[in-house]
Design a protein around this motif. Structure first.
Motif, PDB file in Angstrom:
ATOM      1  N   ASN A 146      -2.280  26.005 -32.253  1.00  0.00           N
ATOM      2  CA  ASN A 146      -3.644  26.097 -32.763  1.00  0.00           C
ATOM      3  C   ASN A 146      -4.206  27.513 -32.711  1.00  0.00           C
ATOM      4  O   ASN A 146      -5.344  27.722 -33.148  1.00  0.00           O
ATOM      5  CB  ASN A 146      -4.562  25.169 -31.977  1.00  0.00           C
ATOM      6  CG  ASN A 146      -4.380  23.711 -32.335  1.00  0.00           C
ATOM      7  OD1 ASN A 146      -5.000  23.198 -33.273  1.00  0.00           O
ATOM      8  ND2 ASN A 146      -3.500  23.026 -31.620  1.00  0.00           N
ATOM      9  N   LYS A 150       3.291  28.919 -36.291  1.00  0.00           N
ATOM     10  CA  LYS A 150       4.102  27.792 -35.852  1.00  0.00           C
ATOM     11  C   LYS A 150       5.395  28.255 -35.195  1.00  0.00           C
ATOM     12  O   LYS A 150       5.892  27.615 -34.256  1.00  0.00           O
ATOM     13  CB  LYS A 150       4.410  26.890 -37.048  1.00  0.00           C
ATOM     14  CG  LYS A 150       5.027  25.556 -36.697  1.00  0.00           C
ATOM     15  CD  LYS A 150       5.158  24.707 -37.938  1.00  0.00           C
ATOM     16  CE  LYS A 150       5.747  23.340 -37.631  1.00  0.00           C
ATOM     17  NZ  LYS A 150       5.839  22.503 -38.848  1.00  0.00           N
ATOM     18  N   TYR A 575      -1.450  30.289 -44.724  1.00  0.00           N
ATOM     19  CA  TYR A 575      -0.910  29.661 -43.512  1.00  0.00           C
ATOM     20  C   TYR A 575       0.131  28.611 -43.879  1.00  0.00           C
ATOM     21  O   TYR A 575       1.214  28.554 -43.264  1.00  0.00           O
ATOM     22  CB  TYR A 575      -2.039  29.028 -42.704  1.00  0.00           C
ATOM     23  CG  TYR A 575      -1.550  28.323 -41.458  1.00  0.00           C
ATOM     24  CD1 TYR A 575      -1.431  28.998 -40.246  1.00  0.00           C
ATOM     25  CD2 TYR A 575      -1.165  26.982 -41.488  1.00  0.00           C
ATOM     26  CE1 TYR A 575      -0.964  28.364 -39.101  1.00  0.00           C
ATOM     27  CE2 TYR A 575      -0.691  26.339 -40.352  1.00  0.00           C
ATOM     28  CZ  TYR A 575      -0.593  27.027 -39.167  1.00  0.00           C
ATOM     29  OH  TYR A 575      -0.117  26.389 -38.055  1.00  0.00           O
ATOM     30  N   ASN A 579       4.044  28.863 -42.779  1.00  0.00           N
ATOM     31  CA  ASN A 579       4.375  28.056 -41.608  1.00  0.00           C
ATOM     32  C   ASN A 579       4.933  26.678 -41.913  1.00  0.00           C
ATOM     33  O   ASN A 579       5.543  26.072 -41.023  1.00  0.00           O
ATOM     34  CB  ASN A 579       3.132  27.893 -40.722  1.00  0.00           C
ATOM     35  CG  ASN A 579       2.685  29.180 -40.083  1.00  0.00           C
ATOM     36  OD1 ASN A 579       3.161  29.571 -39.029  1.00  0.00           O
ATOM     37  ND2 ASN A 579       1.742  29.854 -40.739  1.00  0.00           N
ATOM     38  N   PHE A 652      -5.109  19.880 -41.243  1.00  0.00           N
ATOM     39  CA  PHE A 652      -5.619  21.126 -40.678  1.00  0.00           C
ATOM     40  C   PHE A 652      -7.122  21.235 -40.899  1.00  0.00           C
ATOM     41  O   PHE A 652      -7.669  20.693 -41.858  1.00  0.00           O
ATOM     42  CB  PHE A 652      -4.928  22.340 -41.322  1.00  0.00           C
ATOM     43  CG  PHE A 652      -3.428  22.246 -41.363  1.00  0.00           C
ATOM     44  CD1 PHE A 652      -2.719  21.662 -40.334  1.00  0.00           C
ATOM     45  CD2 PHE A 652      -2.715  22.755 -42.439  1.00  0.00           C
ATOM     46  CE1 PHE A 652      -1.334  21.571 -40.364  1.00  0.00           C
ATOM     47  CE2 PHE A 652      -1.329  22.671 -42.486  1.00  0.00           C
ATOM     48  CZ  PHE A 652      -0.640  22.076 -41.453  1.00  0.00           C
ATOM     49  N   ARG A 670      -4.932  20.145 -36.579  1.00  0.00           N
ATOM     50  CA  ARG A 670      -4.588  21.502 -36.156  1.00  0.00           C
ATOM     51  C   ARG A 670      -5.624  22.504 -36.652  1.00  0.00           C
ATOM     52  O   ARG A 670      -6.048  22.444 -37.804  1.00  0.00           O
ATOM     53  CB  ARG A 670      -3.210  21.876 -36.703  1.00  0.00           C
ATOM     54  CG  ARG A 670      -2.617  23.151 -36.113  1.00  0.00           C
ATOM     55  CD  ARG A 670      -1.352  23.570 -36.833  1.00  0.00           C
ATOM     56  NE  ARG A 670      -0.390  22.489 -37.009  1.00  0.00           N
ATOM     57  CZ  ARG A 670       0.713  22.593 -37.722  1.00  0.00           C
ATOM     58  NH1 ARG A 670       0.997  23.748 -38.346  1.00  0.00           N
ATOM     59  NH2 ARG A 670       1.534  21.574 -37.847  1.00  0.00           N
ATOM     60  N   ILE A 672      -6.329  26.079 -37.891  1.00  0.00           N
ATOM     61  CA  ILE A 672      -5.437  27.088 -38.467  1.00  0.00           C
ATOM     62  C   ILE A 672      -6.142  28.371 -38.860  1.00  0.00           C
ATOM     63  O   ILE A 672      -5.488  29.372 -39.127  1.00  0.00           O
ATOM     64  CB  ILE A 672      -4.681  26.539 -39.700  1.00  0.00           C
ATOM     65  CG1 ILE A 672      -5.651  26.178 -40.814  1.00  0.00           C
ATOM     66  CG2 ILE A 672      -3.815  25.355 -39.311  1.00  0.00           C
ATOM     67  CD1 ILE A 672      -4.964  25.875 -42.125  1.00  0.00           C
TER      68      ILE A 672
END
Length: 674
Positions: A146, A150, A575, A579, A652, A670, A672
């Motif tokens: 977080n 990753k 992101y 990831n 996310f 998550r 991000i």
């Protein structure tokens, strides 16, 4: 791709010719980007996922209320049940720590253990900040996932996996060492492997940790350690000569980088402290099951675990007061059993006046301590199996590890994870010959790396996720001192036993290689597809490879956004590209007004993202709240995941202080971006 239910409709972003949005309001810049994108797609057009759509969905009130009703709190663990599970881990290490630290620190061993307890106090605030900001299971992996990329989080997870492997192996080897005291015919190496196999089968059959059993083991173990302390204190009070002799004995020589170095105060202090961290391993356990704890219990478990660390220096002092330091080193694998045997024999002869005949009190006490040690160390093996299963299952769901690890048997246990752990642990036992000192050094390295990862995660949370609400903020000086202490200890451990680093890196490399293959599997499959296509373009293998690539890339990522902000949307898209292995991004906006300007802007920007990143199809999903449910919540996310068949861990959100709901209430999504 669309929802499984009814009451939704979609419009292709960019219109039928991919040049206009559904509102025909796409700006000229987007027109230009789209034309440029379409002109460049001739070579890999079969891999292009296409432009996204705009899905308009009315959220039904009934299923949402049903999910909210099912989300009522389950039975959670209170302070002492949670403490018992964690403390059994940390107290099990007390059993074998005194001898190992005394071998390197001599009479300074209690001082080293006391210093480590102080370092542990620094980490209390670090762990509290991390868990109050992100109250989810997973430990350092969850914190780093977080707060950063990753791949960095996966590296921390690999170290945690190795920590679980070594804690299970060390606990099993120590349990057999104490059992060997009572039953000398038990083979140390094969007995350790059989114990690991026993708990593998037990876990595979669905037997897991019981909080009530953990409380019972904890109570028995604390009672045993307290009795050992009291009886040994009586012995030392009447027989202080041994302690004085050990103080006068000087400091043990140490082996540094293959050469012998004369023991001094500083060598004893540095190498003793680096070894003493083994005595507090298990401190991180509570962070692995925080979701199963009552709110506010987590900090109390850390305080309670800090309290039980008093046994470490106390038992070490008493061991040096009962046994010669050479005996402590010789019996380092089962030192407490030999301590109580001598104390018991002395009590029987000197205080009770019983000479010979019948059962010896020393033998009875030795049997009691050995059986207690076997029980609590076996509990630590079971904890390792349960912990590794949870962590690997989380990593597999996040697509860091192969999906076959998620397979379950009829008892609901992940048997592939369990027996994979058994094979790794058994190979380590056989490779090291069951040597607890060597295994303990590997475990210490892994544990220190986990502690470093947690501290680094908190540093990143403070730097990149400052808007996340938290109960406590760790002062920079505390973070610096904690990182310096564990970092120095790690370096000293490597210098002390450089040959151990080879085995550490070997097992860490195996886990990293598997994770690396998962991260690069799409590229590898595309390479295989290219080679196969050259030799046999219409073969079954070529078709299978292309289908497998498509299967991996078709799993969507979901980004819940509150407002139309191209900067944030672009960061989310970057992101996902950097990831996640996917070609589909769902931008989800929940609103009470499906005709607002925000939705128009989001549609235009989703179209621009499709043009800017042709290998990522960005679709907009507009969710209209039902009357009486105009709040973004975990129930809404759960409904969306069920309706669209999207894994919860692929959802996310942004880190924003304008969102009224806490991250903990969203159930595992998550963070991000900010």
């Amino acid at each position: 791709m669309g929802p499984k239910g009814t009451g939704w409709k979609s419009t292709k972003l960019g219109g039928h010719d991919r040049s206009h949005s559904f509102s025909h309001a796409t700006p000229d810049s987007a027109h230009y980007l789209i034309r440029q994108t379409l002109s460049k797609l001739s070579v890999e057009s079969f891999q292009h996922p296409g432009f996204g759509r705009h899905y308009k969905v009315d959220v039904p009130a009934g299923p949402l209320e049903l999910i909210e009703g099912q989300a009522k709190p389950k039975h959670l663990l209170g302070e002492w049940m949670s403490t018992a599970i964690c403390a059994n881990d940390i107290l099990s290490s007390v059993i074998y720590t005194s001898g190992l630290v005394s071998a390197t620190a001599g009479v300074l061993a209690p001082v080293c253990l006391f210093i480590v307890a102080g370092v542990l106090h620094l980490f209390k605030s670090i762990y509290c900040e991390a868990i109050s900001a992100l109250p989810s299971n997973g430990g350092s992996y969850n914190v780093l996932l977080n707060a950063t990329s990753k791949s960095v989080a996966a590296l921390a997870a690999c170290v945690t996996v190795l920590s679980y492997v070594t804690t299970g192996v060390v606990s099993a080897a120590s349990a057999i060492a104490y059992l060997h005291v009572v039953f000398p015919q038990v083979h140390l190496v094969y007995g350790t492997v059989l114990l690991l196999l026993f708990f593998a089968c037990l876990t595979a059959f669905g037997v897991s940790e019981s909080a009530r059993v953990a409380v019972g083991i904890f109570a028995l173990h604390v009672l045993t350690l307290t009795a050992v302390c009291l009886l040994s204190s009586v012995y030392v009070a009447f027989n202080s000569a041994t302690l004085h002799a050990n103080i006068e004995a000087g400091y043990p020589d140490v082996i540094l980088a293959g050469g012998r170095v004369r023991g001094t105060f500083w060598t004893a202090l540095f190498f003793g402290v680096s070894t003493a961290f083994l005595g507090v391993s298990g401190f991180e356990t509570s962070a692995q099951f925080v979701e199963e704890q009552v709110a506010g219990v987590f900090p109390k478990t850390l305080s309670n675990m800090f309290g039980v660390t008093v046994f470490n220096p106390l038992l070490c002092v008493l061991s040096l007061g009962v046994l010669d330091i050479d005996e402590v080193v010789t019996f380092k694998d089962s030192v407490l059993a030999h301590v109580v045997r001598r104390v018991g024999n002395w009590l029987q002869i000197e205080l009770l006046g019983v000479h010979g005949g019948g059962a010896h009190l020393g033998s009875l006490l030795m049997t009691w301590v050995s059986i207690d040690a076997f029980i609590v160390l076996s509990g630590a093996v079971l904890t390792a199996y349960v912990g590794i299963t949870g962590l690997v299952r989380t990593m597999a769901r996040d697509r860091c590890l192969p999906q076959f690890l998620l397979a379950t048997n009829r008892n609901g246990s992940c048997h592939n994870i369990i027996f994979g752990y058994f094979l790794l642990g058994s190979s380590l036992v056989l490779l090291m010959g069951g040597d607890i000192e060597v295994l303990g050094n590997i475990y210490t390295m892994a544990f220190l790396c986990v502690m470093i990862a947690f501290a680094v995660g908190v540093v990143l949370l403070q730097a990149k996720r400052l808007k996340l609400p938290r109960d406590i903020t760790t002062p920079p000086l505390t973070l610096a001192l904690a990182l310096l202490a564990v970092g120095t200890s790690l370096v000293v451990n490597v210098a002390f036993k450089p040959e151990i680093l080879v085995y550490f890196l070997l097992y860490l490399g195996c886990v990293l290689a598997l994770v690396g293959l998962m991260f690069e599997r799409v590229r590898l499959l595309k390479l295989v597809a290219h080679v196969v296509d050259k030799w046999s373009p219409r073969s079954r293998l070529a078709a299978w490879v292309q289908l497998e690539v498509q299967r991996v890339l078709d799993v969507p990522c979901v980004f819940f956004c509150k407002r139309d902000d191209l900067y944030v949307l672009n960061k989310a898209a970057l992101y996902v590209r950097n990831n996640e292995q996917t070609q589909r991004l769902l931008i989800v906006h929940a609103t009470s007004n499906p005709f607002s300007d925000t939705i128009t802007g989001l549609s235009e920007h989703a179209t621009m993202l499709c043009a800017m990143y042709p290998k990522l199809s960005s679709s907009l999903v507009t969710l209209t709240f039902p009357p009486g449910h105009e709040t973004f919540s975990g129930a809404l996310i759960e409904w969306f995941c069920q309706e669209w068949d999207v894994p919860r861990n692929m959802c996310f959100v942004t880190c924003s202080n304008s969102v009224k709901v806490k991250i903990s209430e969203l159930g595992g999504v998550r963070v991000i971006t900010h």
